[in-house]
Each structure stands twice: as C-alpha cells, then as structure tokens.
Design a protein around this motif. Structure first.
Motif, PDB file in Angstrom:
ATOM      1  N   THR A  52      31.545  37.174  61.552  1.00 46.62           N
ATOM      2  CA  THR A  52      32.688  37.732  62.279  1.00 46.62           C
ATOM      3  C   THR A  52      32.554  39.242  62.444  1.00 46.62           C
ATOM      4  N   VAL A  53      32.149  39.929  61.370  1.00 51.01           N
ATOM      5  CA  VAL A  53      31.950  41.379  61.419  1.00 51.01           C
ATOM      6  C   VAL A  53      30.833  41.724  62.401  1.00 51.01           C
ATOM      7  N   LEU A  54      29.752  40.930  62.366  1.00 53.61           N
ATOM      8  CA  LEU A  54      28.638  41.160  63.292  1.00 53.61           C
ATOM      9  C   LEU A  54      29.108  41.015  64.739  1.00 53.61           C
ATOM     10  N   GLY A  55      29.941  40.006  64.999  1.00 52.75           N
ATOM     11  CA  GLY A  55      30.464  39.800  66.347  1.00 52.75           C
ATOM     12  C   GLY A  55      31.294  40.981  66.828  1.00 52.75           C
ATOM     13  N   ILE A  78      33.321  29.313  48.909  1.00 55.83           N
ATOM     14  CA  ILE A  78      33.310  30.783  48.888  1.00 55.83           C
ATOM     15  C   ILE A  78      32.077  31.320  49.610  1.00 55.83           C
ATOM     16  N   ILE A  79      30.925  30.674  49.369  1.00 57.86           N
ATOM     17  CA  ILE A  79      29.691  31.114  50.014  1.00 57.86           C
ATOM     18  C   ILE A  79      29.795  30.962  51.532  1.00 57.86           C
ATOM     19  N   TYR A  80      30.293  29.800  51.982  1.00 59.60           N
ATOM     20  CA  TYR A  80      30.458  29.594  53.428  1.00 59.60           C
ATOM     21  C   TYR A  80      31.443  30.612  54.013  1.00 59.60           C
ATOM     22  N   TYR A  81      32.508  30.889  53.291  1.00 64.51           N
ATOM     23  CA  TYR A  81      33.509  31.847  53.770  1.00 64.51           C
ATOM     24  C   TYR A  81      32.892  33.236  53.947  1.00 64.51           C
ATOM     25  N   LEU A  82      32.095  33.657  52.973  1.00 66.47           N
ATOM     26  CA  LEU A  82      31.453  34.974  53.057  1.00 66.47           C
ATOM     27  C   LEU A  82      30.468  35.029  54.223  1.00 66.47           C
ATOM     28  N   MET A  83      29.754  33.923  54.456  1.00 68.94           N
ATOM     29  CA  MET A  83      28.828  33.883  55.590  1.00 68.94           C
ATOM     30  C   MET A  83      29.579  33.983  56.912  1.00 68.94           C
ATOM     31  N   VAL A  84      30.696  33.276  57.011  1.00 71.14           N
ATOM     32  CA  VAL A  84      31.497  33.320  58.236  1.00 71.14           C
ATOM     33  C   VAL A  84      32.081  34.712  58.448  1.00 71.14           C
ATOM     34  N   MET A  85      32.545  35.348  57.373  1.00 74.91           N
ATOM     35  CA  MET A  85      33.084  36.699  57.479  1.00 74.91           C
ATOM     36  C   MET A  85      32.016  37.687  57.941  1.00 74.91           C
ATOM     37  N   ALA A  86      30.787  37.510  57.435  1.00 73.34           N
ATOM     38  CA  ALA A  86      29.687  38.386  57.848  1.00 73.34           C
ATOM     39  C   ALA A  86      29.393  38.193  59.335  1.00 73.34           C
ATOM     40  N   PHE A 122      29.436  29.948  67.332  1.00 74.74           N
ATOM     41  CA  PHE A 122      28.424  30.118  66.305  1.00 74.74           C
ATOM     42  C   PHE A 122      29.041  30.017  64.900  1.00 74.74           C
ATOM     43  N   ILE A 123      30.258  30.513  64.741  1.00 73.79           N
ATOM     44  CA  ILE A 123      30.958  30.396  63.458  1.00 73.79           C
ATOM     45  C   ILE A 123      31.237  28.923  63.152  1.00 73.79           C
TER      46      ILE A 123
END
Length: 488
Positions: free
Chosen positions: A474-477, A464-472, A423-424
C-alpha cells in the motif's frame, strides 16, 4: 517514464524467474549427503506423526517412522532419497502423474487404491482408535447422535461407515489432515475422530484432555508402500522389507517411533500462549521468500497479459475482441481454487508434463489476475481524452507508438490505485497455493499448528505477516502515485 518502467519490470521479471528456477525452501527435501548417483522421490503427507511430520522447532526436516524406513531401503538399493510433501488425498494422483516414484504415508492397500497403484507387502500393522475429549464416550454405543471425523481418502473412512451402520444418527465429517480432526475435537465441532493408534499416541501424549479406546475388530490391513502400476521397485522394496523384518530392523524403528512416552502428560496451558510456537517462528518466516517470489511473478504475468487482453478488447477485429471477452468471462466466473486444481492436477493427465506446484500457482494467479487487470486497463484507456488519439493520428503517429508512448502512460496514471488494489488482493489470495503443497507462509503456519497442536497462535502470526506485506504494498502504491502525479 513509461519506457523506464517497462525496462525495470522486465529486469525484475528476469531476476525473479531465475530465482524461481531454483528449488523453493521446503518444497521438497533431499538427502543431506549425496551418497549415491541415483535418486528416488518419495511422496508423503507430513502431518501424520509419528509416521511423517516436520519438527518445526528444529527446521525444515521431515522425520518419522516412514522416513526412516524409506531412507533405509533407498540406501540399500543404491538411491538418494528426495521427499515431497503434499495433502494425503493428492498422493495417489501424484503417483499416477509420475511426480513421485513411490508413496509412504501410513497408507493402507485397500481394493480401491489397488485399481490405480501397486502396493508392497505390509511393513506395519496398526489398530483404529476412537479419540475424543468427551469423558462420556467410552464405547462405540456412546457415539449415538454424535459427529465423528475422519481423514479424507483414508482407511478410517470405512471404519467410520461401519460405526454409522451399527449406531444410530452418527454423522461422519471429513477433513484433509489428521491435525484438523484433533483441532475440530478440541473446538467441540466433532465429538470424536477415528485415528490410527500409532498416530494417536502423539496427540494423547501432548493433549491431556484427550482419551481413546480401540474400535472392536478394527485390526488394520497394515501400511504398505504404493508404486506406479508395473513399477520394478515393488519387488525390490518387498525384498528389503522382508530382510528388515527378519533382522529386527523394522521392530527397532517401530519401537523408536510408536512406543508411548513415559513422561507425565503435559499440563493444561492457557488458551493463548505464543511461547509454545516461538521456536517455530523462524520456520514460518522462511515462507515469506516463497510467497514474495510467487506474488511478484504472478503480478508481472497478470499485468503483461492483462495489457494485451485490454488492447484486444478495444480492437476493431471482432475475433480478438470476442476472444478477450470470453477469456475474462471464464476466469472471472469460476472459483480461483478450481482453476488452480485444474491446472495442477489436469496438466499431467492431458499433456504428461509434471507441472510443479510453484509454476502451477503462478500460471493460475497470473491468468486469473489478467482477466481483472484487462478490465482495469481497458477502462483506463477509454478514459483518456479522445483528443489525444486524434492529435496523434493527425501527426502521423503509428497505432503502436501512440499506445506505448501516449495513451498507456496516461491510462496507467489514472488506474494505478485500481491496479494496486488488484495486486493487494492477489497477495492475500496467494495463501490458496498452500492446498497444493507449496510451503508459503500459510502452509508453514498450518504445519506449525500440526506440530504444536495449537492453531490460533501460528495462524495469527501468519495473519500479521500478510498484513505487513499488504501495508508495504500500500505504501509503495502511494509513493508511485505521488511520483507519477509530479510527472517524473
């Protein structure tokens, strides 16, 4: 737990699809006021200032010479105007597929295009320039051994070929957009580019390093409106264009958009200067909603279809197993962007259905993701202890109930990290939908680059926006992993 998750995913899917049914921000632009009862859809490539472009510092509106002329004619004919933005080389296919009623994009009616579409009389004539940042290039002969850029599918391609026939060792490079050509010049990948004079004015005014000269004998055949073959709009537009030429309205619009700026050229700016794009940051941020809608729907479609394919792959029915394996082989063995372009461009040709960019993107990414998800889920199912199946069968539990209530919940717990990774990856690859005109984060960053003539800053902002979305994500996972490990 699995039942609860299934219900939640179903509700989310319904909500997202209801949202996706609405017009996505920036995907097309309608007239501000519904003055008439009828609508005309205009296709354009809003990266060709001053013909058509987006002033990202002021919002989402497409403006320019072509837009003013088109809006004027549409109003005279009793239509509201809707504008669809896409790549220049996709305009004629969009017209042929009846996605748009007409095209205005500084387009020249050459013989090749006339085979596919009808054209109005010309409404503006221009000349072709050589634009360069090399002070040694002052005439055509100076291009010997140089690389010159042109926009793909444009009349400038032919001008470049004429130069290559006259001057030795000239390399012709093609790009989708004029801003890309200028960026390549500034990056010193190209020595020069062939750009129409009306368009070059904007770049020459805003880039002090650029200079230009007219290509001898390059008087253009002029810009005209393109229509579907046999369209009754052709003659109607011709009458309005003739009237605008006679009463001076076309000259007024040309003066408004094509006269050089009288102010001093901009001073050289620092290599990196985020202040130049600060007014356009809100425009880029609006792409988050489009990207999120696209990613969520694609993920859910990929998960549901991937689960079905996984069950087919472990089935004892040969046809189902072979079919699922063939599906996976095809979608894993071909480029994602190829799949996207086939679905977007071939669907109207084969079925007559004018598939929208958002739907084309969701189908492509959902179908592609399903191929990978099916392998992940299949491995997870096979990883569940065989004793679970044997015990279920001994207790008389049906195959469907066993899968839903026993096997799949355990498999999901084991494969969650792999699913989150898929999904990431899908979230990052969603930037590809920019090529079919969907105004997601990437597309908006490219538009800002075209508007400000700076690319590093908007692209880093998008990153930066894509990175923050991916980090979010990752945290959800990780949160889901912890929750499932507790057996909640």
């Amino acid at each position: 737990m699995f039942k609860k998750t299934h219900v939640l995913l179903t509700l989310v899917l319904l909500v997202i699809f209801s949202l996706a049914g609405n017009v996505l921000p920036g995907q097309h632009q309608a007239a501000a006021k519904e003055k008439h009862n009828k609508t005309l859809v205009m296709g354009t490539s809003a990266d060709y200032a001053p013909y058509e472009y987006i002033d990202t510092a002021k919002g989402n509106k497409i403006i320019g010479f072509d837009v003013d002329v088109a809006r004027h004619i549409a109003d005279k004919l009793g239509y509201n105007l809707v504008i669809k933005d896409m790549d220049f080389n996709g305009l004629v296919p969009a017209l042929d597929a009846k996605r748009v009623d007409f095209v205005m994009a500084g387009m020249t009616p050459n013989a090749e295009r006339k085979k596919k579409v009808d054209f109005s009389n010309t409404y503006y004539k221009a000349k072709q320039l050589i634009v360069t940042n090399d002070p040694k290039i002052k005439k055509i002969e100076d291009l010997k051994g140089k690389a010159i850029g042109v926009q793909l599918g444009s009349i400038q391609e032919k001008e470049a070929k004429k130069i290559a026939d006259k001057v030795d060792n000239v390399t012709i490079e093609k790009r989708n957009k004029v801003p890309d050509l200028v960026q390549e010049i500034m990056s010193k990948r190209f020595n020069a580019a062939v750009i129409e004079d009306g368009v070059a004015i904007e770049y020459l005014n805003k880039n002090p390093d650029l200079s230009s000269f007219v290509i001898p004998g390059s008087a253009s055949a002029g810009s005209a409106v393109a229509f579907q073959k046999g369209s009754d709009l052709t003659e109607k537009f011709n009458k309005e264009i003739a009237a605008m030429k006679k009463n001076g309205e076309l000259d007024q619009y040309a003066k408004k958009w094509f006269e050089p700026k009288t102010e001093k050229k901009a001073e050289k700016k620092s290599i990196v200067d985020f202040s130049t794009i600060m007014p356009s940051i809100p425009y880029i941020l609006k792409g988050i909603l489009t990207t999120l809608k696209f990613v969520v729907v694609s993920i859910l479609l990929g998960f549901v279809l991937g689960t079905i394919l996984a069950l087919f792959k472990i089935s004892k029915v040969n046809v189902l197993r072979w079919g699922a394996d063939a599906y996976t082989s095809i979608f894993r063995g071909t480029p994602l962007i190829l799949q996207l372009l086939i679905i977007y461009n071939a669907t109207p040709q084969l079925t007559g259905y004018k598939i929208e960019p958002f739907l084309a993107g969701v189908l492509t990414f959902g179908l592609n993701s399903a191929a990978y998800v099916s392998e992940i889920i299949r491995a997870g199912i096979n990883g569940v202890d065989k004793g679970q199946r044997e015990a279920s069968m001994a207790l008389g539990v049906s195959y469907g109930s066993m899968m839903r209530q026993i096997i799949l919940p355990q498999a999901l717990k084991n494969i969650l990290p792999a699913l989150m990774n898929e999904f990431i990856t899908l979230t990052k690859e969603s930037a590809i939908i920019a090529v079919i005109g969907t105004t997601d984060i990437m597309r908006r960053a490219q538009i800002v680059g075209a508007d400000t003539y700076r690319y590093f800053e908007p692209l880093i902002t998008a990153g930066i926006i894509y990175y923050l979305m991916v980090m979010a994500l990752t945290v959800l996972g990780r949160m889901l992993e912890r929750r499932m490990s507790r057996g909640d």
